[in-house]
Scaffold this active site. Structure first.
Site, short mmCIF file in Angstrom:
data_model
loop_
_atom_site.label_atom_id
_atom_site.label_comp_id
_atom_site.label_asym_id
_atom_site.label_seq_id
_atom_site.Cartn_x
_atom_site.Cartn_y
_atom_site.Cartn_z
N LYS A 131 0.82 -1.20 -0.04
CA LYS A 131 -0.22 -0.16 -0.03
C LYS A 131 0.66 1.26 0.05
O LYS A 131 0.61 2.04 -0.70
CB LYS A 131 -1.07 0.10 1.14
CG LYS A 131 -2.07 -1.03 1.22
CD LYS A 131 -2.94 -1.34 2.24
CE LYS A 131 -3.96 -2.20 2.22
NZ LYS A 131 -4.66 -2.54 3.27
N GLN B 93 -4.53 -1.68 9.47
CA GLN B 93 -4.80 -2.81 8.88
C GLN B 93 -5.24 -4.02 9.73
O GLN B 93 -4.91 -4.08 10.96
CB GLN B 93 -3.21 -3.16 8.37
CG GLN B 93 -2.98 -4.67 7.89
CD GLN B 93 -3.71 -4.39 6.31
OE1 GLN B 93 -3.82 -3.43 5.67
NE2 GLN B 93 -4.06 -5.70 5.61
N ASP C 31 -10.98 2.97 4.17
CA ASP C 31 -11.41 1.66 4.11
C ASP C 31 -13.05 1.80 4.02
O ASP C 31 -13.65 0.66 3.93
CB ASP C 31 -11.13 0.96 5.20
CG ASP C 31 -9.86 0.17 5.21
OD1 ASP C 31 -9.63 -0.21 3.89
OD2 ASP C 31 -9.08 -0.18 6.14
N1 GUN Z 1 -7.02 -6.70 5.86
C1 GUN Z 1 -7.27 -7.27 4.54
N2 GUN Z 1 -7.63 -6.42 3.82
C2 GUN Z 1 -7.82 -5.29 4.40
C3 GUN Z 1 -8.31 -3.90 3.72
O1 GUN Z 1 -8.92 -3.64 2.75
N3 GUN Z 1 -8.27 -2.92 4.73
C4 GUN Z 1 -7.95 -3.24 6.14
N4 GUN Z 1 -7.88 -2.17 7.02
N5 GUN Z 1 -7.49 -4.28 6.40
C5 GUN Z 1 -7.46 -5.46 5.79
#
Ligand code: GUN
Length: 285
Positions: free
Chosen positions: A52, A96, A119
């Site tokens: 990311k 995350q 998110d």
């Molecule tokens: N863990 C796996 N996919 C994601 C996501 O899209 N956002 C977040 N915050 N955690 C994740």
């Protein structure tokens, strides 16, 4: 059968974003900024977070990665979130998931300023999505919808069958498909006779994380199939559907499919970048 190339569309989105971000940076004097927090050192999460950060840098979004030890308390995490909520130069905040068990995920998500919630997981954004109002849409469902639209898949009037009811994918995906005027069935681990339901799916979206869950017998002829699964089998990345055994029969049955890797994954990241830029624009104007 058509392969829906998420990697190619994601690349296009990133190149458009780079130009827009460069323009805004010159106009407003600062870049968009995304803060990402990871608690603990789960290897898969570590990779996702680093990816990311890299994706942000490549389009001119400043990445601000916080790697916190597993022992971080809920209060310490809340304190960091409050600081990022108040920081004028931070546009997006992402924590995350999954979080360690001693931290309540719902408390943490609700503590993020919903206007910085890239998110789309904050209860305010969830509610706004459910009432079809302007909101931040979770990255994976948003990416899937963009991919289907770019592939000219008709959604209105179709029967979409979604396997999975997570807050990250299944539930918001169902809301988005409803908003696009599809009829929607959501299946999950307690669903009886899954094959009966999957065979009704003109659009089948599978987001469980279970290799070989879906075989060709379970598809409606001509179905558009979206494979959100990410599984490691013998060191190889496979989805919930597309696997080496069943590829020929699936290719005969489906009209289009997303590959793993190179389908949904790159679109999730592209949507994260879009969400961050969208929040920045709202905040800076
Ligand atoms: N863990 C796996 N996919 C994601 C996501 O899209 N956002 C977040 N915050 N955690 C994740």
């Amino acid at each position: 059968m058509r392969i829906m190339n998420g990697a190619a569309l994601a690349k296009k989105i990133r190149s458009v974003l780079s130009i827009e971000i460069d323009f805004c940076k010159n106009k407003y004097g600062r870049s968009p900024k995304l803060s990402v927090i990871l608690v603990g050192n789960d290897p898969a999460s570590m990779t996702y977070v680093k990816n990311k950060g890299k994706a942000c840098r490549e389009v001119g979004i400043e990445d601000d990665l916080h790697f916190l030890p597993f022992s971080t308390s809920q209060d310490e995490l809340l304190e960091l979130i409050h600081q990022l909520n108040e920081a004028p130069d931070v546009d997006g905040i992402l924590v995350q998931l999954p979080l360690p068990k001693h931290i309540d995920k719902n408390v943490i998500i609700s503590a993020i300023d919903y206007k910085k919630d890239v998110d789309g997981l904050h209860p305010m954004n969830v509610g706004l999505l459910n009432t079809s109002e302007d909101c931040i849409i979770p990255c994976t469902p948003k990416g899937i919808l963009s991919l289907l639209k770019s592939e000219n898949v008709t959604i209105a009037g179709k029967h979409a069958v979604i396997i999975g009811r997570s807050n990250l994918v299944g539930k918001p995906m169902a809301q988005l498909m409803l908003r696009e005027n599809a009829s929607v069935t959501v299946c999950h681990t307690k669903t009886r006779d899954l094959s009966y339901l999957t065979r009704q799916g003109e659009i089948l979206i599978v987001a469980i994380g279970c290799p070989n869950l879906i075989n060709a017998d379970m598809l409606k002829p001509g179905a558009v199939v979206v494979d959100v699964g990410i599984n490691s089998v013998d060191g190889k990345m496979v989805g919930d559907i597309y696997n080496s055994i069943d590829v020929p029969s699936i290719e005969q049955k489906a009209s289009a499919i997303t590959p793993v890797p190179g389908g949904v994954g790159p679109m999730t990241i592209a949507s994260l970048l879009e969400n961050t830029f969208e929040i920045y624009r709202r905040r800076i104007q």
